[in-house]
Design a protein around this motif. Structure first.
Motif, PDB file in Angstrom:
ATOM      1  N   ILE A  93      41.873  80.904  23.461  1.00 42.83           N
ATOM      2  CA  ILE A  93      42.630  80.489  24.652  1.00 42.83           C
ATOM      3  C   ILE A  93      42.765  81.668  25.609  1.00 42.83           C
ATOM      4  N   ASP A  94      42.310  81.471  26.830  1.00 41.45           N
ATOM      5  CA  ASP A  94      42.437  82.496  27.874  1.00 41.45           C
ATOM      6  C   ASP A  94      43.795  82.273  28.557  1.00 41.45           C
ATOM      7  N   ILE A  95      44.679  83.237  28.445  1.00 43.27           N
ATOM      8  CA  ILE A  95      46.042  83.015  28.973  1.00 43.27           C
ATOM      9  C   ILE A  95      46.077  82.960  30.492  1.00 43.27           C
ATOM     10  N   PHE A  96      45.003  83.457  31.174  1.00 43.59           N
ATOM     11  CA  PHE A  96      44.962  83.339  32.644  1.00 43.59           C
ATOM     12  C   PHE A  96      44.613  81.903  33.043  1.00 43.59           C
ATOM     13  N   GLN A  97      43.690  81.286  32.337  1.00 41.37           N
ATOM     14  CA  GLN A  97      43.224  79.955  32.722  1.00 41.37           C
ATOM     15  C   GLN A  97      44.018  78.840  32.047  1.00 41.37           C
ATOM     16  N   GLN A  98      44.621  79.153  30.913  1.00 39.48           N
ATOM     17  CA  GLN A  98      45.383  78.120  30.211  1.00 39.48           C
ATOM     18  C   GLN A  98      46.711  78.696  29.714  1.00 39.48           C
ATOM     19  N   PRO A  99      47.541  79.181  30.620  1.00 35.95           N
ATOM     20  CA  PRO A  99      48.786  79.832  30.189  1.00 35.95           C
ATOM     21  C   PRO A  99      49.732  78.871  29.475  1.00 35.95           C
ATOM     22  N   ALA A 152      42.853  87.768  27.284  1.00 36.09           N
ATOM     23  CA  ALA A 152      43.187  87.920  28.714  1.00 36.09           C
ATOM     24  C   ALA A 152      41.890  87.985  29.507  1.00 36.09           C
ATOM     25  N   GLY A 153      41.246  86.848  29.708  1.00 34.87           N
ATOM     26  CA  GLY A 153      40.018  86.795  30.502  1.00 34.87           C
ATOM     27  C   GLY A 153      38.903  87.567  29.832  1.00 34.87           C
TER      28      GLY A 153
END
Lengths: 515, 108
Positions: free
Chosen positions: B60-66, B30-31
């Motif tokens: 994988i950043d879930i904020f930028q690549q949800p 998460a970021g």
């Protein structure tokens, strides 16, 4: 009810799988209960939402994710812990492949070393221009700014990366334009010191311009009043564009230039320096002068054609009668007067003959030949004239190719130039006739050792009826210009207190236009 | 630290088979939250030391690549998923318990 169709092994396997899934589910719940997670991802038919459990840092996170610059958080060993989309775009690596890599894999060893001391020791700051690795080569120019922070006891370094690719491209473009432009361009600082000069400026004014004071390095004189140009004065005045100046080169040749100068300010309007662009209008000036002269000659030529024959006819009649009276013994006591009258008529007639040769539509018989032959044939006559006036005439004949020319007219031209030179010199002077090749032109030069032509006369040279001689007609040079024009040649003059040189420049044979 | 090293040694011995399968791991963060950062450090170390040259890691950043997280039905982050070799395994948290993770990564 037990499913008797499945074997014991299958059931045991299923059991094992279920236990594992149960353990995972329990672990998830346990992690959530103990606050071991940061955020939940909730997906529904419409969109995906992330619910963050800690901090009111939403806005700051969005800023980091969305800023134009690349951002990365780096651990002390150089591991990229987080980066935004722009950072991954700068290094041209997918976002999900960048996090976890080492920042050193994108830096040259020298830059990596400089950064590592900041990362490892967690002291100081780092700001430098570097080239980041894109693919296999270090080709992306960037500015990296690094600063250290400690959060919850964890020491991390924040990197801000600004891509300079576009800026560099614009700089290269501007530099190419600056270097390639034909006009000299000079940039000065606020004190008038030259900080940059393009190659065209170097060719015109010499290579060692940078670092010099503009006014001292370039001796430019205003055409309107002859005063020396001052850059500061020019920038302060209202007229900063199209100022006409003259510049004397090392070889004493004069250039006519147009100066445009403008201040170079910051956005707050404080002065950084100025830019001066220069246009060489020497050739244009020369053309204007020649055109004016040519127009004058054309006008005279038209007059000559119109008037010449009309005046000659009555003169011929009068001469005829005078000759008749001369042969008549009744007028023996007036022989002297009759001879004088005939001589004067002959003189008038020769002026008309000269005048008629200025007529525009005179036809020249252009036949291939060598100028040296004409000079050689004329030489005895020139020697005789020189001897009579107490001068010397010599030749310096070069190896020149044949050209098409009218032998009679060129003899006239040489005669006029040589006689002019002889009349300008004190006894004991020397006239030199030269022929040689220069670039693609054949040069016929007539040089004297006279006192030179005064400035005020020089500008009017070649104008019909302008003469410095007491008994001159003022047509000799005009005729020379006209003959040169008919041969597609140009006459150039250089003069000083040591003598005057006339250069008649002919195009080589195969470049002459047909008549 | 010793525990970690023992676990690594044990794992290496247990996994000493003629054919070495590639591990495909996906770490969802998460970021730049502290736990996410620690998760990155721990997983990276695990890949470099215990799974050297046989690990393909994506972070994988879930904020930028949800959208990348959607398919895996990620509930909470940080989450580490072992996609290959099967069976799939899921770990939640900052991955500081590397021993447990290594034991679970063992394909047998």
């Amino acid at each position: 009810m037990l499913n008797k169709s499945k074997s014991v092994d299958t059931l045991l396997q299923e059991n094992k799988q279920l236990r594992m899934e149960l353990a995972e589910a329990n672990n998830t719940l346990h992690a959530i209960k103990n606050g071991e997670v940061d955020a939940f991802l909730v997906s529904n038919k419409l969109d995906d939402q992330v619910f963050i459990l800690k901090g009111a840092d939403h806005i700051y996170r969005v800023i980091l994710e969305e800023i134009k610059e690349g951002y990365a958080t780096i651990a002390s060993d150089g591991t990229i812990l987080f980066c935004n989309k722009n950072f991954s775009e700068i290094v041209k690596t997918p976002l999900n492949r960048v996090i976890g890599l080492s920042i050193y894999s994108f830096l040259k060893p020298r830059d990596g070393e400089a950064l590592s001391s900041v990362l490892a020791d967690h002291i100081g700051t780092f700001k430098a221009e570097c080239s980041l690795k894109t693919g296999d080569i270090f080709c992306t120019p960037v500015v990296i700014s690094a600063s250290n922070i400690t959060i919850d006891g964890d020491k991390i370094t924040c990197l801000l990366v600004t891509d300079l690719t576009d800026q560099r491209r614009m700089e290269r473009f501007a530099q190419i334009v600056f270097n390639q432009t034909k006009e000299p361009v000079i940039a000065c600082d606020r004190d008038g010191c030259i900080i940059q000069a393009n190659p065209a400026a170097g060719r015109m004014f010499g290579d060692q311009l940078v670092g010099k004071d503009f006014d001292k390095a370039l001796s430019l004189f205003l055409e309107r009043d002859g005063k020396r140009l001052s850059l500061k004065h020019l920038l302060d005045s209202k007229l900063q564009c199209g100022v006409e100046v003259t510049y004397e080169r090392d070889d004493r040749s004069k250039l006519y230039l147009l100066i445009n100068a403008g201040r170079y300010n910051t956005e707050e309007d404080s002065i950084i320096g100025c830019i001066v662009t220069i246009t060489d209008i020497t050739y244009q000036r020369q053309l204007d002068t020649e055109r004016t002269q040519y127009d004058r000659l054309n006008l005279i030529g038209e007059l000559a054609a119109g008037i010449g024959h009309e005046v000659r006819n009555p003169l011929t009649t009068v001469r005829g009668y005078l000759q008749m009276f001369q042969r008549n013994s009744k007028y023996n006591s007036h022989q002297e007067q009759l001879s004088t009258m005939i001589e004067e008529l002959d003189r008038a007639n020769s002026i008309i003959t000269e005048f008629l040769s200025l007529a525009k539509n005179n036809h020249a018989e252009l036949i291939p030949g060598n100028l040296n032959g004409t000079i050689h044939a004329l030489f005895p006559l020139l020697q005789a004239d020189a001897f009579r006036l107490g001068h010397e005439v010599q030749t310096d004949i070069g190896d020149i190719p044949a050209i098409c020319y009218d032998d009679k007219e060129i003899r006239q031209l040489i005669l006029n130039l040589v006689r002019n030179g002889m009349e300008a010199m004190e006894p004991g002077g020397i006239i030199t006739i030269e022929t040689y090749l220069e670039d693609d032109k054949i040069i016929l030069a007539v040089k004297d050792t006279g006192p030179g032509i005064p400035k005020e006369v020089l500008s009017k040279l070649g104008t019909p009826f302008v003469t410095t001689k007491e008994f001159g007609t003022g047509l000799g040079l005009s005729i020379c210009y006209r003959i040169a024009a008919r041969h597609d040649a140009k006459i150039e003059i250089s003069t000083s207190s040591e003598g005057t040189n006339f250069f008649v420049k002919f195009k080589a044979y195969n470049k002459q236009s047909s008549h | 630290m010793d525990e970690f090293k023992n676990a690594v040694h044990h794992f290496k011995s247990a996994a000493a088979s003629p054919v070495k399968e590639k591990y495909v791991l996906q770490l969802y963060i998460a970021g730049s939250t502290p736990r996410s950062q620690r998760a990155v450090i721990n997983v990276r170390r695990l890949c470099q030391e215990a799974l050297k040259d046989i690990c393909d890691l994506q972070v994988i950043d879930i904020f930028q690549q949800p959208h990348l997280a959607k398919d895996e039905q990620i509930l909470a982050v940080p989450t580490l998923i072992k996609k290959l070799p099967i069976p799939k395994r899921i770990f939640i948290g900052d991955m500081s318990d590397t021993t447990a993770i290594l034991d679970s990564l063992d394909p047998c």
